[in-house]
Each structure stands twice: as structure tokens, then as C-alpha cells.
Motif scaffolding. Sequence first.
Motif, PDB file in Angstrom:
ATOM      1  N   GLY A   1       0.797  -1.218   0.000  1.00 45.67           N
ATOM      2  CA  GLY A   1       0.000   0.000   0.000  1.00 45.67           C
ATOM      3  C   GLY A   1       0.825   1.261   0.000  1.00 45.67           C
ATOM      4  O   GLY A   1       0.317   2.345   0.302  1.00 45.67           O
ATOM      5  N   PHE A   2       2.145   1.156  -0.359  1.00 47.77           N
ATOM      6  CA  PHE A   2       3.029   2.325  -0.344  1.00 47.77           C
ATOM      7  C   PHE A   2       3.291   2.884  -1.752  1.00 47.77           C
ATOM      8  O   PHE A   2       4.086   3.805  -1.905  1.00 47.77           O
ATOM      9  N   TYR A   3       2.660   2.278  -2.748  1.00 41.54           N
ATOM     10  CA  TYR A   3       3.027   2.627  -4.127  1.00 41.54           C
ATOM     11  C   TYR A   3       2.826   4.111  -4.419  1.00 41.54           C
ATOM     12  O   TYR A   3       3.673   4.740  -5.076  1.00 41.54           O
ATOM     13  N   GLU A   4       1.733   4.682  -3.932  1.00 43.54           N
ATOM     14  CA  GLU A   4       1.461   6.101  -4.186  1.00 43.54           C
ATOM     15  C   GLU A   4       2.534   6.980  -3.548  1.00 43.54           C
ATOM     16  O   GLU A   4       2.934   8.005  -4.116  1.00 43.54           O
ATOM     17  N   ILE A   5       3.013   6.571  -2.385  1.00 42.18           N
ATOM     18  CA  ILE A   5       4.087   7.324  -1.721  1.00 42.18           C
ATOM     19  C   ILE A   5       5.351   7.287  -2.566  1.00 42.18           C
ATOM     20  O   ILE A   5       6.038   8.302  -2.776  1.00 42.18           O
ATOM     21  N   GLY A   6       5.654   6.079  -3.085  1.00 43.65           N
ATOM     22  CA  GLY A   6       6.853   5.928  -3.920  1.00 43.65           C
ATOM     23  C   GLY A   6       6.787   6.793  -5.168  1.00 43.65           C
ATOM     24  O   GLY A   6       7.780   7.425  -5.560  1.00 43.65           O
ATOM     25  N   LYS A   7       5.621   6.834  -5.827  1.00 47.31           N
ATOM     26  CA  LYS A   7       5.467   7.646  -7.027  1.00 47.31           C
ATOM     27  C   LYS A   7       5.696   9.121  -6.735  1.00 47.31           C
ATOM     28  O   LYS A   7       6.353   9.839  -7.502  1.00 47.31           O
ATOM     29  N   VAL A   8       5.143   9.572  -5.584  1.00 42.33           N
ATOM     30  CA  VAL A   8       5.336  10.988  -5.200  1.00 42.33           C
ATOM     31  C   VAL A   8       6.815  11.273  -4.984  1.00 42.33           C
ATOM     32  O   VAL A   8       7.333  12.325  -5.399  1.00 42.33           O
TER      33      VAL A   8
END
Length: 517
Positions: free
Chosen positions: A136-143
Motif C-alpha cells: 500500500g506504499f506505491y502512491e508514496i513511492g510515485k510521489v
Amino acid sequence: MRRQFLIRILSILLIIALISGVVQIYFMNDQINKQINQEAELIARGIMRNIQETNLATQSIEYQIDLKLVSYSKYIAEKLKGKEAEEITQQQLLTIRDELGLAGITIFKETESKDDIVGVVSTKNQEIGFSFKKAGFYEIGKVLFNKYKPDLPSATFTDKNIVVLPIAQAASHSDKPSFFKFAYYHVPESSYIISSYIEANEVYQYIKKVGPNTTIQQILQQNGVVEEIAVLNPKVFANPSLEKQLYPPLKKIEAGSFDLETSKDREILTKSTIKKESYVEEINGKKVYKMFLPLDQNRVIYLSLDYGKMSAPLYRHSIILIVSGFLSLFILFLLTARFFNRIYENIQKIKRQIKLLEEGDLTAKSEVNDGSELEKLSKSTNRMVDQLNKLVKDTQDQATKTQRLSVLLEAEASETVEKMYELSTEATMKSREQLYEITELLDDMGNILKPYKQNENIGNIIEKIELLKQIVNDRTAATTDMTITLSDLLQSLHGQSKELSDISNTLLDYMAKFKLS
């Protein structure tokens, strides 16, 4: 009358007692609810204060760790400067880890399909292949890759290219529960993210030791009326799937226990806006007082108390008050009955006295010695009886004298009438005889002188003889009339004396009806 009065008094006192009991029960229930609510709110406020203090301490500790992790991440980036992810070896990471005293370092890189970010090099083999997407960290990684400052409210620290997460259980360490603090740093002008983390078991245990669970246990041990205390997350109750995700770590019950959960509780917790609510619910034959107090947007303090234990002392106190009230009213009734009986008896004494007075007993008296107005009335009535007694006795004496005198007067009047009748009869007879003789004499004289009436002197004598005859007749008639009048007067006096005697006798007869002392 006495019985009717006592029944009315008893009925009024029973009504008063009933109304008083109902009012006391109403206010007692209100007081019980207020007291329970106050105690529940006091406990909840204590837990809330403990959570706030724990949060403050946690934030302070985590902030220090955050700053350290940020500096470590930038130091690692400096050490790996100029290298691509594929050029970094596990040995290099182990050297840096040991140098900085970290729990581990992992290098994350975007996959060729650009749809996930995975671990490619790490100090721990289980970290290799760890997926941001699954965690569930993918959005953080993209940012981070886009060189923006992450907008993550639950993060303890955020800055451009870097984010530090709160202490949480590591998803890759499934063999045993381990708590770590992770920092993710995208090195500028590079294609990878450095994840440095330190073991935070001690910090977690410290937070757990001084946190709400400890406070809840202390309250449960010290307060016998507390059934359950819990810190709940309404979002997880509304969406149970949130409990399964790794980050942010969410639980329905963050602290304490929630074993007495009911459908009504779930209904409250799943509302869009939760306000302070409290109610009494019967569970397994036991009354439980429940309170839900919002702590913040994501947490609610739940508290359940044993309603029976809390209300029992107040109920006992109220029952004592009600019983003492009934007892007081009963004693008041006994005193009122006794007081009324005494008044009633005194009134009956005066009534009996008045009844005897009606029957003519002027010796009747009443004895009332209660110091009240009835005593004054009794004494006043007794004085009146004495005065009546004296007055009737004097009247009786005077009536006796009047009777005696009237009898004497009647007897004397009767005797006088008889004597006057004899005298008047004798005088009338004598006067008539004399009148007859004088008339006869004068007639003879007139007859003798009649032949010589032509003589002037003889004529005058004859006229005087006629005048004398008239005078003698008048005098005789006057004597007769006076005798008759005197006789009538004496007869009237006799009749009046007889009437007076009758009146005296009648008065004495009336007087005889009175009982005198």
C-alpha cells in the motif's frame, strides 16, 4: 366523626407519602444517571489525558528518531553517490548499516513495467522483492520519484523527496512481530529510493507501557464498577477491510477490550459524525452503562460501567430516605391521632356538659386541663353554669316567696270579699229601709201640706221636700254603687292574687325541673 377524621388524615398522609416517594424515585434516577455520567466522563477524560500525554511523548521521541533517520538517509545517499541501484552491493549496505547502527537498509527501484516499486538490494534477504504496491506504499513511492513532498497525514515527518513513517510492524518480518521505524528517501538525480530503518521494539514497548492499555488496566483494577474500557477506531468499524492493510496500521480496538459489543454500539460507531453518547443496556441479564466519547477524528473512547453496582448505594440511600419518610409520616399520624383524640375527648366532655345543661342539670361541669382554648372554653362554661345555678336558685327563692305571699293575698282577698259582701248587703238594705222610711215620711209630709200649697211658704216647703227625696234617692244609689264597685274591686284583687299564685306555682314547677347544687 373521629373515625372519619382519622381516615381522612391517614389518606392524606398516604397520598403525600406516595407523591413524595414518586418524586424521590424520579430525582433519585436522575441523580443516579448524573452521577454515573459524571464518573464515566471523569474516567474517560483521564484516559483521554493519558492518551494525549502518551501521544505527546511519542511524538517527541519519534521526532528525534525522524531527524536521525533523515540525516542517516542523506548520509547513505552521499555514500552511494554516483552509483546505480544495480551497482550497489549487499556488503556495502551492511557496512553502512553497521557504521550507523541501523536495523537495516533496502534499495527500492521501479519495475520495468512502471507499475510497482520493489526492493532490489537489502541488508536482509527477506526485504528483496518487497512490493510497495502490495504494502500500500506505491502512491508514496510515485510521489517521491516525482520529487514532490508527500502529502501523508499519518507520516511523522515529510519533506521534499523524503517521508518517515510512524512505528509499525514490518510486513517482511512475518516470523515474529517486530516493530520498526522506516524512512524512504529518493536520492535526487537517481532511479532508486533508500529505505533506512531502525528497530523500535523498545520505543514501542515503552509507548505500550505508559500508553492507554496500562492506564485502562489500572482503572479496571482500582475501580470495581468499570466493566470495559477501549479506544476504538470508528473508520475500521465502518470499513473492516482497513484492518487488513499494512499501512497505515489500523485496528478496531487500539487499546483495551470491547467484549460487550452490540448492534447498537456498531450503529453508533458507523455514523458519519460521532458525538458523545451514553445509554443503559441490559446484556446477559445485567444492566450496563455505556459511553462513547470522541477523542479525535479517528478515535473514540468507549467505557462501560456496572449500572447495578453504581446505582446500588444511591438506591439504598434513597430507600432509606423513603422508608424514613414513611416512618416519619406514620409517627406524625400517630401524634396527630393522639392529639386529635385528646381534643375529641375534651370536646366530648364539653358536649356532655352542654347536653346535661339542656336537660336542666345546672350542676354539670367539665374538666379540661390541656392548656388549649378548650380549657378556657371549659372554664368559661363552668363559670356560666355557676352563675346560672345561682340565678335559678335566687329565682326559685323569689318564686317561693311570691307563691307564699300570693296564697296569703288570695286568702285575705277572699275573706275581705266575703266581709265586704256582707257589709255591702247590710248597708244596702239599711239604706233602702231608711230611704223607704224617709220617702214615706216625706210623702206623708207632702200629702199633709199639699192642701196648703197655695201658700207660698208651704209651696216652697213642698218643693224642698221633693228635692230632699231626690237627694236621699241619689245618696242611697251612690252608696249602693260604691259598695258594688268595692266588691268588684276586691273580687278582682282576689282573682289576680289567685292568678299570681298560679304563676308562682307554674314557675316553681319549672324550677323543679332544674338540678341545683
